[in-house]
Each structure stands twice: as structure tokens, then as C-alpha cells.
Design a protein around this motif. Structure first.
Motif, PDB file in Angstrom:
ATOM      1  N   HIS A  28       7.909   9.690   2.004  1.00  0.00           N
ATOM      2  CA  HIS A  28       7.867   9.769   0.543  1.00  0.00           C
ATOM      3  C   HIS A  28       8.509  11.076   0.115  1.00  0.00           C
ATOM      4  O   HIS A  28       8.184  12.142   0.639  1.00  0.00           O
ATOM      5  CB  HIS A  28       6.426   9.704   0.041  1.00  0.00           C
ATOM      6  CG  HIS A  28       6.325   9.818  -1.443  1.00  0.00           C
ATOM      7  ND1 HIS A  28       6.637   8.774  -2.283  1.00  0.00           N
ATOM      8  CD2 HIS A  28       5.976  10.864  -2.240  1.00  0.00           C
ATOM      9  CE1 HIS A  28       6.464   9.166  -3.538  1.00  0.00           C
ATOM     10  NE2 HIS A  28       6.066  10.425  -3.541  1.00  0.00           N
ATOM     11  N   LYS A  30       9.848  13.505  -3.305  1.00  0.00           N
ATOM     12  CA  LYS A  30       9.552  13.744  -4.713  1.00  0.00           C
ATOM     13  C   LYS A  30      10.799  13.501  -5.559  1.00  0.00           C
ATOM     14  O   LYS A  30      11.926  13.658  -5.094  1.00  0.00           O
ATOM     15  CB  LYS A  30       9.030  15.169  -4.911  1.00  0.00           C
ATOM     16  CG  LYS A  30       7.706  15.445  -4.196  1.00  0.00           C
ATOM     17  CD  LYS A  30       7.249  16.869  -4.485  1.00  0.00           C
ATOM     18  CE  LYS A  30       5.890  17.150  -3.842  1.00  0.00           C
ATOM     19  NZ  LYS A  30       5.966  17.171  -2.380  1.00  0.00           N
ATOM     20  N   THR A  31      10.558  13.136  -6.804  1.00  0.00           N
ATOM     21  CA  THR A  31      11.653  12.871  -7.733  1.00  0.00           C
ATOM     22  C   THR A  31      11.521  13.788  -8.939  1.00  0.00           C
ATOM     23  O   THR A  31      10.563  13.696  -9.696  1.00  0.00           O
ATOM     24  CB  THR A  31      11.640  11.406  -8.198  1.00  0.00           C
ATOM     25  OG1 THR A  31      10.332  11.085  -8.689  1.00  0.00           O
ATOM     26  CG2 THR A  31      11.997  10.468  -7.059  1.00  0.00           C
ATOM     27  N   LEU A  32      12.472  14.680  -9.067  1.00  0.00           N
ATOM     28  CA  LEU A  32      12.537  15.581 -10.214  1.00  0.00           C
ATOM     29  C   LEU A  32      13.582  15.031 -11.179  1.00  0.00           C
ATOM     30  O   LEU A  32      14.704  14.715 -10.769  1.00  0.00           O
ATOM     31  CB  LEU A  32      12.907  16.986  -9.742  1.00  0.00           C
ATOM     32  CG  LEU A  32      13.043  18.116 -10.763  1.00  0.00           C
ATOM     33  CD1 LEU A  32      12.786  19.469 -10.079  1.00  0.00           C
ATOM     34  CD2 LEU A  32      14.411  18.140 -11.428  1.00  0.00           C
ATOM     35  N   SER A  53       7.999  12.709 -10.320  1.00  0.00           N
ATOM     36  CA  SER A  53       7.109  13.691  -9.699  1.00  0.00           C
ATOM     37  C   SER A  53       7.050  14.992 -10.479  1.00  0.00           C
ATOM     38  O   SER A  53       5.992  15.610 -10.609  1.00  0.00           O
ATOM     39  CB  SER A  53       7.563  13.996  -8.266  1.00  0.00           C
ATOM     40  OG  SER A  53       7.690  12.828  -7.492  1.00  0.00           O
ATOM     41  N   VAL A  54       8.208  15.438 -10.968  1.00  0.00           N
ATOM     42  CA  VAL A  54       8.303  16.695 -11.714  1.00  0.00           C
ATOM     43  C   VAL A  54       9.246  16.474 -12.892  1.00  0.00           C
ATOM     44  O   VAL A  54      10.324  15.897 -12.729  1.00  0.00           O
ATOM     45  CB  VAL A  54       8.831  17.850 -10.841  1.00  0.00           C
ATOM     46  CG1 VAL A  54       8.964  19.130 -11.662  1.00  0.00           C
ATOM     47  CG2 VAL A  54       7.929  18.079  -9.638  1.00  0.00           C
ATOM     48  N   ILE A  85       1.832  15.075 -14.290  1.00  0.00           N
ATOM     49  CA  ILE A  85       3.205  15.429 -13.927  1.00  0.00           C
ATOM     50  C   ILE A  85       3.444  16.897 -14.267  1.00  0.00           C
ATOM     51  O   ILE A  85       3.342  17.282 -15.435  1.00  0.00           O
ATOM     52  CB  ILE A  85       4.227  14.553 -14.685  1.00  0.00           C
ATOM     53  CG1 ILE A  85       4.006  13.069 -14.378  1.00  0.00           C
ATOM     54  CG2 ILE A  85       5.655  14.965 -14.328  1.00  0.00           C
ATOM     55  CD1 ILE A  85       4.863  12.147 -15.229  1.00  0.00           C
ATOM     56  N   SER A 242      16.298  20.226  -2.896  1.00  0.00           N
ATOM     57  CA  SER A 242      16.319  18.951  -3.610  1.00  0.00           C
ATOM     58  C   SER A 242      17.780  18.544  -3.826  1.00  0.00           C
ATOM     59  O   SER A 242      18.604  19.360  -4.253  1.00  0.00           O
ATOM     60  CB  SER A 242      15.603  19.090  -4.956  1.00  0.00           C
ATOM     61  OG  SER A 242      15.567  17.866  -5.647  1.00  0.00           O
ATOM     62  N   TRP A 332      12.811  17.964   0.300  1.00  0.00           N
ATOM     63  CA  TRP A 332      11.724  17.939  -0.686  1.00  0.00           C
ATOM     64  C   TRP A 332      11.844  16.701  -1.551  1.00  0.00           C
ATOM     65  O   TRP A 332      10.849  16.057  -1.877  1.00  0.00           O
ATOM     66  CB  TRP A 332      11.797  19.197  -1.537  1.00  0.00           C
ATOM     67  CG  TRP A 332      10.805  19.261  -2.663  1.00  0.00           C
ATOM     68  CD1 TRP A 332       9.567  19.846  -2.632  1.00  0.00           C
ATOM     69  CD2 TRP A 332      10.966  18.740  -3.993  1.00  0.00           C
ATOM     70  NE1 TRP A 332       8.949  19.718  -3.858  1.00  0.00           N
ATOM     71  CE2 TRP A 332       9.785  19.036  -4.710  1.00  0.00           C
ATOM     72  CE3 TRP A 332      11.981  18.041  -4.649  1.00  0.00           C
ATOM     73  CZ2 TRP A 332       9.604  18.667  -6.048  1.00  0.00           C
ATOM     74  CZ3 TRP A 332      11.808  17.665  -5.973  1.00  0.00           C
ATOM     75  CH2 TRP A 332      10.622  17.979  -6.656  1.00  0.00           C
ATOM     76  N   GLY A 333      13.083  16.386  -1.953  1.00  0.00           N
ATOM     77  CA  GLY A 333      13.291  15.202  -2.781  1.00  0.00           C
ATOM     78  C   GLY A 333      14.644  15.221  -3.455  1.00  0.00           C
ATOM     79  O   GLY A 333      15.619  15.763  -2.913  1.00  0.00           O
ATOM     80  N   ASN A 353       4.985   7.135  -8.113  1.00  0.00           N
ATOM     81  CA  ASN A 353       4.486   8.381  -7.551  1.00  0.00           C
ATOM     82  C   ASN A 353       2.961   8.278  -7.407  1.00  0.00           C
ATOM     83  O   ASN A 353       2.263   8.051  -8.406  1.00  0.00           O
ATOM     84  CB  ASN A 353       4.861   9.535  -8.483  1.00  0.00           C
ATOM     85  CG  ASN A 353       4.376  10.871  -7.960  1.00  0.00           C
ATOM     86  OD1 ASN A 353       3.881  10.971  -6.836  1.00  0.00           O
ATOM     87  ND2 ASN A 353       4.533  11.900  -8.769  1.00  0.00           N
TER      88      ASN A 353
END
Length: 361
Positions: A28, A30-32, A53-54, A85, A242, A332-333, A353
Motif C-alpha cells: 500500500h 500513500k497518495t498525495l 492520503s494527504v 486526511i 514521492s 512513500w507514494g 485509503n
């Protein structure tokens, strides 16, 4: 030991491992997502927040004197807080002369840092992301020094500091005038090794390989993306990196040669284009669509007024390949610019998420 018995023993050892590997969930990441203040961008956040995610809204700027200007959108803050978030706004500046002044003015930097901490406490931000672009390569060490002091100020307050960086492989300019220009004014100022020591996350802006300054081509070609990712990983830990994904495209067309003016000149032109607008042009003008297997990107061309126009954009397949690349490298994503510009089909690629899914039902 007889061969058949050895084979059976080996199978009893390997079978559980194989089954475990097959049943293991994919990593998994993360999605910024970046967000503008436009209604289109905010609406995209509201509709897809369970997959974010962010959130990094472009709400703040700073000038050479360290004056931070901007304000949050309270409705967005309330929704982000309810969905758990983290909100980490941009503080941006893209003026070479003003940045040089800021880098060489400790009092202005202290003013900026105090304002960043103050805004975080007032609005519940998890931190800030620095987005400084159009920096002279000779200010490389000065940028790093500013990041160090800003990181110290935010970390002392229990806050995060991120930075968006222009991709800069191979670390030096090539022979062409364009290569020298883009290194001197855009790519050469980011010391990834030292920046990684101070920030919590580096968002590698792996987009705009081809731009309004260039011939038509991918916004983020595959080989170019890989080269910049591998270069960054020489200096930045995976858990601090990222991968940037553009949600927009570019549309190249023949511009105005100077109609009605005393002098004329060549005017090849390109503009940003959203995923939805790209699809509109594709269908309206019966464009010829292609998938580039080398650059892992979608593009099409069509004729208007007897002139060929080109569009390179991020569709689901283009997005998927880059999203999977971040997973493959254990990053990280991803960081995607910008909500509201995307082809709607990309959302089928991103799982909900876990941190936000339950709170957004």
C-alpha cells in the motif's frame, strides 16, 4: 535420500511459502494530491477523499521579505478533518530574483518560519510543503540552508516539512542551449542528498518533460521518469520519496502569426489541458489515438483548419503505470498535480485509503 522423497519434502517446504506470497496483499502506498481553490478542484477532493492520503492545497505564497500570504478554505478543512486526511499546504514562490533575496535575508526567513508555524496552529495543518521554483543553480546551497532552518522551526513545533523538487537527472546540463537553460534556472538548485536530511518528504515533480518551451512530446515519458527516479534514489531514502504524476496534459497547436500586425513571426503554441478537455477534443475532432509503448503514454492528433494538433495527456493506463512504478520501488507514494484536471477513470486505479475510508462512508 531417494529423489522422490526429496521432491516431496521440498514441496512441503515451498508450498506454504508460495501460497503466502500469492495471498500477500500488494504494497500500500500513500497518495498525495495537490488542490487549487477552483470549484472543479475542490469538487474532485470532495468526491474522492476516501482515496486521498494527504491533501496539499495551493493556498499560500511568500515574498522576498518573508511575508506569507494566504487563507484556507474552511469547508475543505472541515471535510479533511472529518476524513482524517492531513492537510499540508504549499507555500510557494517562483521568482528567481525574489528567491535570491529571501535566501540571503535571515530576518525574512525567520518571519516566514514564524508565519508557517502560526498558520499550522491556527488551522490544524500537519505542516507545510515548500514549492520554490525558477531558482538559479548558484543558489543551491542557499536553498538548502533555508530548508534546514525552516525544518528546524517546524519540527520543534511538532510539524512536518515537505519540499517539491524539479527532477534533475543526470545532475549536470547537456550540450544544448535548452539543456543549459533548464539546468541553470530550474533543475540545478536542488541538492537532493542534503535536502533529504532535513525534510520529511520530497515530492519529485516528474512532470513537464515536454512543455510550452519544447516540441510535442510526453508530459512525463517513461524513460525520463525512470532516469529521474533512479537518480533521486541515489540520495533520498525510499520512505521519503514521492513520485510525481501529472493529471493534466499539453495541447500543441499553430498559434497566431501576427494577424493584423505590422510584423509576423512563427508562433507554435502549447497550453495545459485537462483530461476531460483532452477527451473532448479527441471525440469532437475524431482524433487518431495512440499508446506509446516506449514512453508508456497516451496521445492523439487531429486536424483543424488543415493544421495538425497534438495532445499528450494522462489517461487511466498512463496513470496506472506510474502508480505501479511507485509501488514497485517501495516509495512513500505518489504526488499528483492537480485535482480537477484528471481523467475520471484514474480513480479506478487507487484503492480506498484505510485511514479515511471508514470516516467517509
Amino acid at each position: 535420500m531417494k529423489p522422490i522423497r526429496f521432491t516431496a519434502l521440498l514441496a512441503t517446504i515451498l508450498l506454504p511459502l508460495t501460497m503466502q506470497a500469492q495471498s500477500s496483499p500488494p504494497p500500500h502506498i500513500k497518495t498525495l494530491f495537490y488542490m487549487l481553490s477552483s470549484r472543479t478542484s475542490v469538487k474532485s477532493f470532495e468526491e474522492h477523499k476516501s482515496q486521498i492520503s494527504v491533501l496539499v492545497p495551493a493556498w499560500y505564497s511568500v515574498n522576498a521579505d518573508g511575508l506569507v500570504a494566504g487563507t484556507p478554505e474552511q469547508n475543505v478543512l472541515l471535510q479533511a478533518r472529518a476524513a482524517h486526511i492531513p492537510v499540508i499546504p504549499i507555500v510557494g514562490l517562483a521568482n528567481k530574483a525574489e528567491l535570491h533575496k529571501l535566501f540571503n535575508n535571515p530576518k525574512a526567513q525567520a518571519e516566514m518560519n514564524a508565519a508557517l508555524v502560526r498558520n499550522c496552529k491556527l488551522n490544524g495543518y500537519a505542516g507545510f510543503q515548500i514549492d520554490f521554483e525558477n531558482i538559479s543553480w548558484t543558489d543551491r546551497d542557499a536553498l538548502t540552508a533555508l530548508v534546514r532552518t525552516t525544518a528546524e522551526a517546524l519540527h520543534n513545533a511538532g510539524l512536518q516539512l515537505q519540499i517539491a523538487t524539479v527532477p534533475n537527472a543526470p545532475g549536470y546540463p547537456g550540450g544544448s542551449a535548452f539543456s543549459r537553460w533548464i539546468y541553470e534556472d530550474w533543475r540545478g538548485a536542488y541538492d537532493l542528498k542534503d535536502l533529504a536530511k532535513y525534510v520529511d518528504l520530497i515530492c519529485l515533480m516528474t512532470y513537464d518533460q515536454h512543455t510550452r518551451w519544447t516540441v510535442p512530446g510526453p508530459v512525463a515519458g517513461w524513460q525520463w521518469t525512470l532516469e529521474n527516479l533512479k537518480y533521486a534514489l541515489k540520495y533520498v531514502p525510499k520512505n521519503k520519496l514521492s513520485l510525481g504524476i501529472p493529471l493534466y496534459g499539453y495541447h500543441w497547436y499553430t498559434g497566431d502569426p501576427g494577424l493584423g500586425k505590422a510584423t509576423q513571426h512563427p508562433d507554435p503554441t502549447a497550453d495545459y489541458i485537462s483530461g476531460k478537455d483532452a477527451l473532448f477534443l479527441l471525440h469532437t475532432f475524431h482524433g487518431h489515438a495512440f499508446w506509446d509503448p516506449i514512453d508508456h503514454t497516451s496521445f492523439f492528433w487531429f486536424y483543424r483548419d488543415q493544421m495538425r494538433e497534438w495532445v499528450f495527456y494522462t489517461d487511466k493506463r498512463t496513470f496506472q503505470d506510474r502508480y505501479d512504478l511507485a509501488k514497485q520501488y517501495g516509495l512513500w507514494g505518489t504526488c499528483a498535480w492537480v485535482l480537477g484536471q484528471e481523467d475520471p477513470t484514474i480513480w479506478s486505479v487507487i484503492p480506498s485509503n484505510p485511514a479515511t475510508a471508514s470516516s467517509t462512508k
